[in-house]
Design an enzyme around this catalytic site. Structure first.
Site, PDB file in Angstrom:
ATOM      1  N   SER A  41      16.050  -0.119   8.081  1.00  0.00           N
ATOM      2  CA  SER A  41      16.987  -0.832   8.966  1.00  0.00           C
ATOM      3  C   SER A  41      18.401  -0.468   8.527  1.00  0.00           C
ATOM      4  CB  SER A  41      16.749  -2.337   8.901  1.00  0.00           C
ATOM      5  OG  SER A  41      16.981  -2.839   7.604  1.00  0.00           O
ATOM      6  N   HIS A 144      10.059  -3.698   8.910  1.00  0.00           N
ATOM      7  CA  HIS A 144       9.369  -3.366   7.659  1.00  0.00           C
ATOM      8  C   HIS A 144       7.853  -3.547   7.735  1.00  0.00           C
ATOM      9  CE1 HIS A 144      13.279  -3.841   5.111  1.00  0.00           C
ATOM     10  NE2 HIS A 144      13.283  -2.783   5.894  1.00  0.00           N
ATOM     11  N   GLU A 156      13.072 -10.479   6.551  1.00  0.00           N
ATOM     12  CA  GLU A 156      12.769 -10.928   5.185  1.00  0.00           C
ATOM     13  C   GLU A 156      12.835 -12.438   5.050  1.00  0.00           C
ATOM     14  OE1 GLU A 156      15.496  -8.761   2.619  1.00  0.00           O
ATOM     15  OE2 GLU A 156      15.117  -6.928   3.752  1.00  0.00           O
ATOM     16  N   GLU A 196       8.024  -3.875   1.607  1.00  0.00           N
ATOM     17  CA  GLU A 196       8.578  -4.331   0.332  1.00  0.00           C
ATOM     18  C   GLU A 196       7.586  -5.179  -0.448  1.00  0.00           C
ATOM     19  OE1 GLU A 196      12.445  -6.016   1.107  1.00  0.00           O
ATOM     20  OE2 GLU A 196      13.205  -4.108   1.876  1.00  0.00           O
ATOM     21  N   ASP A 229      16.688 -12.580   5.677  1.00  0.00           N
ATOM     22  CA  ASP A 229      17.476 -11.476   6.214  1.00  0.00           C
ATOM     23  C   ASP A 229      16.991 -11.284   7.645  1.00  0.00           C
ATOM     24  OD1 ASP A 229      18.821  -9.220   6.924  1.00  0.00           O
ATOM     25  OD2 ASP A 229      17.986  -7.907   5.359  1.00  0.00           O
ATOM     26  N   GLU A 272      21.207 -13.481   5.825  1.00  0.00           N
ATOM     27  CA  GLU A 272      21.792 -12.132   5.829  1.00  0.00           C
ATOM     28  C   GLU A 272      21.745 -11.534   7.229  1.00  0.00           C
ATOM     29  OE1 GLU A 272      19.953  -9.745   2.756  1.00  0.00           O
ATOM     30  OE2 GLU A 272      20.398  -7.878   3.814  1.00  0.00           O
ATOM     31  N   ASP A 303      25.389  -7.195   5.441  1.00  0.00           N
ATOM     32  CA  ASP A 303      24.701  -6.001   4.919  1.00  0.00           C
ATOM     33  C   ASP A 303      25.046  -4.841   5.863  1.00  0.00           C
ATOM     34  OD1 ASP A 303      23.013  -4.049   3.978  1.00  0.00           O
ATOM     35  OD2 ASP A 303      21.158  -4.988   4.633  1.00  0.00           O
ATOM     36  N   LYS A 328      24.541  -2.079  -1.897  1.00  0.00           N
ATOM     37  CA  LYS A 328      23.494  -1.061  -2.039  1.00  0.00           C
ATOM     38  C   LYS A 328      24.167   0.274  -2.355  1.00  0.00           C
ATOM     39  CE  LYS A 328      20.454  -2.966   1.588  1.00  0.00           C
ATOM     40  NZ  LYS A 328      20.241  -2.953   3.049  1.00  0.00           N
ATOM     41  N   HIS A 356      17.982  -3.425  -3.426  1.00  0.00           N
ATOM     42  CA  HIS A 356      17.142  -2.227  -3.261  1.00  0.00           C
ATOM     43  C   HIS A 356      17.158  -1.779  -1.797  1.00  0.00           C
ATOM     44  CE1 HIS A 356      13.392  -4.609  -1.770  1.00  0.00           C
ATOM     45  NE2 HIS A 356      14.497  -5.100  -1.299  1.00  0.00           N
ATOM     46  N   LYS A 379      18.312  -8.476  -5.152  1.00  0.00           N
ATOM     47  CA  LYS A 379      17.255  -8.512  -4.137  1.00  0.00           C
ATOM     48  C   LYS A 379      16.423  -7.252  -4.307  1.00  0.00           C
ATOM     49  CE  LYS A 379      17.896  -7.635   0.462  1.00  0.00           C
ATOM     50  NZ  LYS A 379      17.829  -7.753   1.934  1.00  0.00           N
TER      51      LYS A 379
HETATM   52  C1  2PG Z   1      17.890  -4.717   4.026  1.00  0.00           C
HETATM   53  C2  2PG Z   1      17.088  -3.618   3.390  1.00  0.00           C
HETATM   54  C3  2PG Z   1      16.462  -3.930   2.061  1.00  0.00           C
HETATM   55  P1  2PG Z   1      16.446  -1.395   4.503  1.00  0.00           P
HETATM   56  O1  2PG Z   1      18.043  -4.740   5.254  1.00  0.00           O
HETATM   57  O2  2PG Z   1      18.492  -5.543   3.344  1.00  0.00           O
HETATM   58  O3  2PG Z   1      15.679  -5.076   2.038  1.00  0.00           O
HETATM   59  O4  2PG Z   1      16.244  -2.962   4.259  1.00  0.00           O
HETATM   60  O5  2PG Z   1      16.433  -0.742   3.174  1.00  0.00           O
HETATM   61  O6  2PG Z   1      15.301  -0.984   5.388  1.00  0.00           O
HETATM   62  O7  2PG Z   1      17.773  -1.222   5.187  1.00  0.00           O
HETATM   63 MG    MG Z   2      19.605  -6.439   5.024  1.00  0.00          MG
END
Ligand code: 2PG
Ligand code: MG
Length: 407
Positions: A41, A144, A156, A196, A229, A272, A303, A328, A356, A379
């Site tokens: 995502s 996911h 999430e 995950e 999330d 989130e 994010d 990240k 992560h 996280k």
């Molecule tokens: C998120 C992440 C990690 P992705 O959206 O926060 O949990 O997902 O790495 O697929 O962007």
């Molecule tokens: Mg996110």
């Protein structure tokens, strides 16, 4: 002052089986390694990774330019990468190439100075080091999970022990998982997992994940909070302002009502990406509403909105669009820019959660990062998956090494 004498890269598979890179650099007789995760995502404003084959070619190019150069600290090395790339989103060299090298370099410095990695990272940061709370994603949904399993709309459903001690916190997550399993069995749900390592629950009602976690909390011995999330950018249809999941659809006001309802009912700590990455006005309206109702202790976490980019964090903070941020490293592509983004968020009084990606490797760099920069959260998914567990275990290792130092 380390000089890099060689770098070599290989293509490996991540936890989703997709290709990514692992890089090793050499300086004298010291070798360090790093590998890079990848998201599903992904925010559209993230720095751009290169195809793994191209990333390896770029590595050779970078090494030719780095020959004979000395770099005194991470920032000098990262600035060299930025200059060589010459684009705002690393599209020339690839953010995966630059991040792998940047992490290798941080590890090289640590080895050369004979100090732990987190200390090197802390030297770059304006904050004191401290242990983060664990954000464990125990129910996976959204992108996911295989679409055929009919996953929940939110990506999430996070369990967040209140303890900061990593050992106690990880134990609490594992015992929560045991209780959660029994609740899922009693509801007739089979054991299925998402990217995950969290359980898959089928349904269209976004609240269902929290209902199940809450039922678990009642039989669980220990204090935990919850977060979600929503990853709303991946729900946004781009049409008529509608967020869509299967047969359901919500406009931003309906979503905001759901968030406020679940925040109150389950005492949520964090939400989130509640809205699309380009719909800042929706974020601002939500934050205003929370303030008016004096519910502003909820962490509204950017994010995809902020993508570990200092400029986007500054804009969002000045507009009052959020009050917390996901950090990240691969969204940005170098270690020092990542730390700068986190520092800036803290200056605005925001909470910082190091994270992560959904496609992970066994690299545990983010644990040192989270401790080193004094993040409020880490996280890293469900500890039932090895590539997630290594991050939590690294925090425990750091704690043990600090205890040994004290003795
Ligand atoms: C998120 C992440 C990690 P992705 O959206 O926060 O949990 O997902 O790495 O697929 O962007
Ligand atoms: Mg996110």
């Amino acid at each position: 002052m380390p000089k890099i004498s060689a770098a070599k890269g290989v293509i490996i598979n991540d936890s989703r089986g997709e290709k990514t890179i692992e890089v090793a650099i050499l300086s004298g007789d010291i070798e360090t390694k790093a590998s890079v995760p990848s998201g599903k995502s992904r925010g559209k404003h993230e720095a751009k990774p290169a195809e793994p084959e191209k990333a390896l070619q770029n590595l050779d190019k970078i090494m030719r330019a780095a020959a004979l150069k000395d770099f005194r600290n991470i920032r000098e090395f990262d600035d060299f990468l930025l200059e060589l790339d010459g684009t705002p989103d690393k599209r020339n060299l690839g953010a995966n190439t630059t991040l792998a090298l940047s992490v290798c370099f941080a590890r090289l410095l640590a080895k050369e100075k004979n100090i732990p990695l987190y200390e090197i990272l802390n030297n770059e940061s304006a904050s004191a080091s401290s242990f983060p709370r664990l954000f464990a994603n125990l129910i996976n949904g959204g992108l996911h999970v295989d679409h055929d399993l009919n996953p929940l709309p939110f990506q999430e459903y996070l369990v967040i022990p209140q303890a900061h001690d990593p050992d106690e916190s990880l134990r609490s997550v594992f015992s929560f998982i045991e209780s959660l399993k029994s609740i899922l069995v009693s509801r007739g749900a089979g054991e299925r997992f998402g990217d995950e390592g969290g359980f898959v629950v089928s349904g269209v009602n976004p609240e269902l994940g929290l209902e199940i976690l809450d039922e678990t909390r009642r039989i669980h011995d220990g204090n935990v909070d919850f977060g979600i999330d929503a990853a709303a950018s991946s729900l946004y249809s781009g049409k008529d302002g509608i967020y869509k999941w299967r047969e359901s659809g919500w406009n931003n006001e309906e979503l905001a009502r759901i968030y406020k309802w679940i925040a109150k009912r389950y005492g949520l700590l964090s939400i989130e990406d509640p809205f699309d990455e380009d719909k800042e006005e929706e974020w601002i309206g939500f934050m205003r509403d929370l303030r008016d109702k004096e519910e502003s202790d909820l962490w509204v976490v950017g994010d995809d909105l902020t993508v570990t980019n200092a400029e986007r964090i500054k804009n969002a903070a000045e507009a009052n669009a959020a009050n917390a941020v996901i950090i990240k490293p691969n969204q940005r592509g170098t270690v020092s820019e990542t730390i700068r983004a986190a520092d800036l968020a803290k200056q605005f009084g925001w909470k910082v959660i190091v994270s992560h990606r959904s496609g992970e490797t066994e690299d545990d760099f983010i644990a040192d990062l989270a401790y080193g920069i004094g993040a409020d959260g880490l996280k890293a998914g469900s500890p039932l998956r090895g590539e997630r567990l290594v991050k939590y275990k690294r925090l425990i290792e750091i704690k043990k090494s600090l205890e040994n130092k004290e003795q």
